[in-house]
Design a protein around this motif. Structure first.
Motif, mmCIF file in Angstrom:
data_model
loop_
_atom_site.group_PDB
_atom_site.id
_atom_site.type_symbol
_atom_site.label_atom_id
_atom_site.label_comp_id
_atom_site.label_asym_id
_atom_site.label_seq_id
_atom_site.Cartn_x
_atom_site.Cartn_y
_atom_site.Cartn_z
ATOM 1 N N SER A 151 0.839 -1.197 0.000
ATOM 2 C CA SER A 151 0.000 0.000 0.000
ATOM 3 C C SER A 151 0.876 1.250 0.000
ATOM 4 O O SER A 151 2.035 1.219 0.430
ATOM 5 C CB SER A 151 -0.932 0.005 1.213
ATOM 6 N N LEU A 152 0.310 2.329 -0.481
ATOM 7 C CA LEU A 152 1.055 3.584 -0.586
ATOM 8 C C LEU A 152 1.126 4.263 0.776
ATOM 9 O O LEU A 152 0.115 4.379 1.475
ATOM 10 C CB LEU A 152 0.377 4.502 -1.604
ATOM 11 N N ILE A 153 2.319 4.711 1.151
ATOM 12 C CA ILE A 153 2.486 5.372 2.443
ATOM 13 C C ILE A 153 1.757 6.705 2.462
ATOM 14 O O ILE A 153 0.973 6.996 3.360
ATOM 15 C CB ILE A 153 3.982 5.576 2.752
ATOM 16 N N ASP A 154 2.010 7.523 1.434
ATOM 17 C CA ASP A 154 1.406 8.855 1.412
ATOM 18 C C ASP A 154 1.422 9.382 -0.016
ATOM 19 O O ASP A 154 2.474 9.415 -0.658
ATOM 20 C CB ASP A 154 2.181 9.794 2.340
ATOM 21 N N ILE A 155 0.268 9.795 -0.519
ATOM 22 C CA ILE A 155 0.177 10.273 -1.896
ATOM 23 C C ILE A 155 0.982 11.547 -2.100
ATOM 24 O O ILE A 155 1.583 11.760 -3.156
ATOM 25 C CB ILE A 155 -1.301 10.495 -2.303
ATOM 26 N N ASN A 156 1.044 12.400 -1.086
ATOM 27 C CA ASN A 156 1.823 13.634 -1.210
ATOM 28 C C ASN A 156 3.318 13.347 -1.279
ATOM 29 O O ASN A 156 4.060 14.041 -1.974
ATOM 30 C CB ASN A 156 1.518 14.568 -0.038
ATOM 31 N N ARG A 157 3.750 12.320 -0.563
ATOM 32 C CA ARG A 157 5.154 11.927 -0.630
ATOM 33 C C ARG A 157 5.491 11.405 -2.021
ATOM 34 O O ARG A 157 6.571 11.676 -2.546
ATOM 35 C CB ARG A 157 5.449 10.850 0.418
ATOM 36 N N LEU A 158 4.561 10.676 -2.615
ATOM 37 C CA LEU A 158 4.778 10.173 -3.971
ATOM 38 C C LEU A 158 4.904 11.326 -4.963
ATOM 39 O O LEU A 158 5.803 11.345 -5.802
ATOM 40 C CB LEU A 158 3.627 9.251 -4.373
ATOM 41 N N ARG A 159 4.004 12.300 -4.857
ATOM 42 C CA ARG A 159 4.071 13.455 -5.757
ATOM 43 C C ARG A 159 5.374 14.219 -5.579
ATOM 44 O O ARG A 159 5.996 14.653 -6.548
ATOM 45 C CB ARG A 159 2.886 14.386 -5.485
ATOM 46 N N GLN A 160 5.783 14.380 -4.322
ATOM 47 C CA GLN A 160 7.018 15.110 -4.054
ATOM 48 C C GLN A 160 8.220 14.355 -4.595
ATOM 49 O O GLN A 160 9.159 14.953 -5.130
ATOM 50 C CB GLN A 160 7.175 15.332 -2.546
ATOM 51 N N ASN A 161 8.188 13.037 -4.467
ATOM 52 C CA ASN A 161 9.273 12.205 -4.980
ATOM 53 C C ASN A 161 9.415 12.369 -6.486
ATOM 54 O O ASN A 161 10.524 12.490 -7.018
ATOM 55 C CB ASN A 161 9.009 10.744 -4.615
#
Length: 350
Positions: A53-63
């Protein structure tokens, strides 16, 4: 599993021998790969939990926003960008989704294949139109030489089951990056459907209301950011026809390397989440950021544009499809400038 550690002295002896005999290096590389497969890479662990599962969608976008994505990383990030996976889906959930997607897609595909084999004039004509475009889309890229059938199947299935907007030229351009990353035919189909439903279908409407609105918005923003450049281009209104292609395809044809195209698209997608109000109309971040990429391309080519003394040369520049007209551009510089202009413009509107 028990792992027997090598005594330090024995390790030093072995290490000195390995330094003289490079054929031992693949052994250690295999061990490193095994450990990666067991425990995951550091970059993966920052995005996904152990269950997938994804930890955090905002972290993905920032990455994605902070650094260029590898081909392997895009297998993880793009299904979220295109809303194929929800953040809570585990690895087992994803496998179930993939199996169901494959079954559903194959059922949809068989329906139109039967109609084509029966000689139905509508389906045969549609197939001929799509096949012509598929054959010439990204044909210079080796990967797609063996993917023409997949592109055709997906495009036919989408067009049959989405009569509004149906098929339009340019759709295959937006499909190829998805197939390149997803590879799987059924997953590529649903990713493309999501892209069209969330971002692009209105751009292909026959009434052209949305694309014309975005062209007008481009004109206004360019005028406010770079009036001198706007005056140079505005000499001939036909020059604005090039913006139609740029906005329709998210500048997909304006970059020399295909990997740079993928980078541009993923940055467009992460800037497409929330609505932004401007001039009493809702314009999503996607349309705005694409506009700023267009403007940054013009600023990148500023000297070239101002070197032309007549409309004919300027027209050739805008509508040239040769790679030489794109190879000089710095994708990194264009995207950085687009992000700066984009941020400044949003702040100025608050």
């Amino acid at each position: 599993m028990n792992i027997e550690l090598v005594p330090e002295r024995q390790y030093q002896v072995f290490n000195s021998v390995a330094g003289r005999h490079h054929h031992h290096q693949p052994i250690w590389q295999n061990i490193k790969n095994l450990l990666k497969s067991c425990f995951g890479t550091q970059s993966d662990s920052r995005l996904l939990n152990r269950d997938g599962s994804l930890i955090d969608i905002n972290r993905l976008r920032q990455n994605i926003n902070d650094k260029q994505q590898s081909y392997k990383k895009r297998h993880i990030t793009w299904p979220y960008l295109l809303n194929i996976y929800s953040p809570s889906m585990t690895n087992s959930d994803k496998k179930i989704y993939q199996n169901r997607a494959r079954i559903r897609y194959n059922r949809l595909k068989r329906t139109w294949q039967e109609r084509v084999s029966q000689g139905d004039s509508f389906y045969v004509t549609l197939a001929d139109t799509i096949l012509k475009d598929v054959r010439r889309t990204d044909r210079h890229i080796k990967f797609f030489k063996k993917k023409k059938q997949i592109l055709f199947n997906i495009m036919m299935t989408y067009s049959v089951y989405h009569p509004n907007p149906g098929y339009s030229q340019g759709m295959t351009d937006m499909l190829t990056p998805i197939v390149y990353v997803f590879i799987d035919e059924s997953m590529s189909y649903f990713a493309f459907c999501s892209l069209m439903n969330r971002y692009m279908s209105s751009l292909f409407d026959q009434d052209q209301i949305e694309i014309n609105r975005r062209i007008r918005l481009f004109n206004l923003i360019l005028h406010s950011i770079d009036n001198e450049l706007w005056n140079k281009i505005n000499v001939n209104e036909e020059n604005y026809l090039y913006v139609y292609r740029w906005l329709l395809l998210d500048c997909k044809r304006e970059f020399y390397r295909f990997n740079h195209v993928l980078r541009v698209l993923e940055l467009v997608w992460i800037n497409s989440i929330s609505p932004f109000v401007i001039s009493q109309s809702i314009t999503n971040y996607r349309s705005l950021f694409t506009i700023f990429i267009c403007i940054s391309i013009l600023q990148e080519d500023r000297q070239i544009i101002f070197s032309y003394s007549n409309d004919e040369d300027l027209h050739k520049y805008f509508f040239s499809s040769s790679s030489s007209s794109r190879s000089h551009r710095s994708t990194k510089r264009i995207l950085q400038q687009a992000q700066i202009n984009y941020s400044n413009y949003i702040l100025s509107q608050k």
